[in-house]
Write an enzyme that holds these catalytic residues in place. Structure first.
Site, PDB file in Angstrom:
ATOM      1  N   GLU A  88      97.027 -68.605  32.440  1.00 52.60           N
ATOM      2  CA  GLU A  88      96.325 -68.671  31.166  1.00 52.60           C
ATOM      3  C   GLU A  88      96.868 -67.595  30.229  1.00 52.60           C
ATOM      4  O   GLU A  88      97.280 -66.514  30.657  1.00 52.60           O
ATOM      5  CB  GLU A  88      94.825 -68.486  31.363  1.00 52.60           C
ATOM      6  CG  GLU A  88      94.406 -67.123  31.870  1.00 52.60           C
ATOM      7  CD  GLU A  88      92.894 -66.951  31.913  1.00 52.60           C
ATOM      8  OE1 GLU A  88      92.214 -67.408  30.974  1.00 52.60           O
ATOM      9  OE2 GLU A  88      92.399 -66.360  32.895  1.00 52.60           O
ATOM     10  N   LEU A  90      96.279 -64.817  27.602  1.00 55.02           N
ATOM     11  CA  LEU A  90      95.205 -63.920  27.196  1.00 55.02           C
ATOM     12  C   LEU A  90      95.672 -63.039  26.047  1.00 55.02           C
ATOM     13  O   LEU A  90      96.818 -62.581  26.025  1.00 55.02           O
ATOM     14  CB  LEU A  90      94.773 -63.026  28.366  1.00 55.02           C
ATOM     15  CG  LEU A  90      94.196 -63.732  29.591  1.00 55.02           C
ATOM     16  CD1 LEU A  90      93.959 -62.725  30.713  1.00 55.02           C
ATOM     17  CD2 LEU A  90      92.903 -64.455  29.239  1.00 55.02           C
ATOM     18  N   ASP A 190     100.259 -51.384  41.993  1.00 54.37           N
ATOM     19  CA  ASP A 190     101.308 -51.082  41.004  1.00 54.37           C
ATOM     20  C   ASP A 190     100.651 -50.838  39.650  1.00 54.37           C
ATOM     21  O   ASP A 190     101.027 -51.425  38.637  1.00 54.37           O
ATOM     22  CB  ASP A 190     102.305 -52.238  40.929  1.00 54.37           C
ATOM     23  CG  ASP A 190     103.590 -51.870  40.190  1.00 54.37           C
ATOM     24  OD1 ASP A 190     103.809 -50.672  39.919  1.00 54.37           O
ATOM     25  OD2 ASP A 190     104.372 -52.783  39.868  1.00 54.37           O
TER      26      ASP A 190
END
Length: 282
Positions: A88, A90, A190
């Site tokens: 998606e 964003l 990370d």
């Protein structure tokens, strides 16, 4: 393999057979990324010649999604050895206000709730382009030596000999700085400043390299390649980091600095030398 063919295959899997308009952005350290318009909607994509890297990212995003907001994976395919994931799209912004950082702290605290015993406990995956071993171990010190620092040091054959000796000494003395049985939680793995943001007022986390371990790993990474304000720490743990905690962070920093040396070259050698020397003096 043409990127457009990979995207077409992934879109077909989603049931989208119409035209699409990709815009390539070059992306992060290891993948080609971009966005495209499909049926009037924006989607984000990542492409990599090593499909395993993207599949490990999908697995990590799925694990994180039980605790924090992540981009939803809409499609994931492999064609020959290459892979693509479609996520998606964003609208993201960096945290700026105290309220933003408090929201990030609360989200990370949810992720870092203790989750069983032992460390690693995740399929081997990747941090950037480097393989990351996640073999289960009941000793955090041994896990961090054998699955984090030593594999990176073994790869760093161009590291100056004196620096290698200092890192070897750090590995031999991990018990001086690391607890052996810290609470084990799911880690992003990370978490530099480029791998979290806000969408609206909601923190969102992406590009993970998950495993189970000491939550301070994520806080160390945030401080190593970014600036974390006091409001974050006060919300997350009720205090600012003390000297003992920062020594622990230096050990965790060594892993990421060695990885960056192996991925990006000799410019990280001085940072490795400096952090190892600080630890050996502490």
């Amino acid at each position: 393999m043409k990127y457009e063919l990979l995207l077409r295959t992934a879109l077909d899997k989603m049931g989208h057979s119409g035209a699409f308009e990709p815009t390539f952005k070059g992306g992060g350290d290891t993948a080609v990324s971009g966005e495209m318009v499909v049926n009037g909607a924006f989607l984000f994509f990542k492409i990599h010649e090593n499909a395993e890297i993207l599949q490990s990212e999908v697995s990590a995003l799925e694990a994180l999604s039980a605790h924090v907001r992540v981009p939803r994976v809409l499609s994931s395919v492999q064609v020959e050895h290459a892979g693509v994931i479609i996520l998606e799209h964003l609208t993201l912004r960096a945290p700026q206000s105290s309220e933003d950082w408090q929201a990030v702290a609360l989200a990370l605290a949810r992720l870092h709730q203790p989750a069983g015993e032992g460390y690693g406990r995740f399929a081997d995956n990747y941090i950037g382009g480097s393989i990351q071993r996640n073999h289960s171990d009941d000793s955090w010190q041994r896990f961090f030596a054998e699955c984090r620092l030593q594999p990176q040091l073994d790869r760093a054959i161009a590291l100056p000999a004196a620096v290698r000796r200092d890192v070897d000494k750090v590995i031999a003395r991990l018990a001086d700085w690391l607890p052996d049985r810290p609470a084990s939680a799911l880690l992003h793995g990370d978490l530099w400043s480029g791998n979290f943001a806000l969408t609206g007022d909601t923190p969102v986390f992406y590009d993970p390299a998950c495993y189970y371990g000491d939550p301070q790993v994520d806080l160390a990474m945030m401080a190593l390649f970014g600036s974390t304000p006091e409001s974050f720490y006060l919300t997350y743990m009720g205090a600012t980091p003390d000297a003992d905690l920062r020594c622990r962070w230096w050990v965790y920093d060594l892993y990421h600095l060695l990885n960056h040396f192996n991925l990006f070259g000799s410019s990280y050698a001085a940072s490795i030398a400096r952090v190892a020397a600080k630890l050996l003096r502490s």
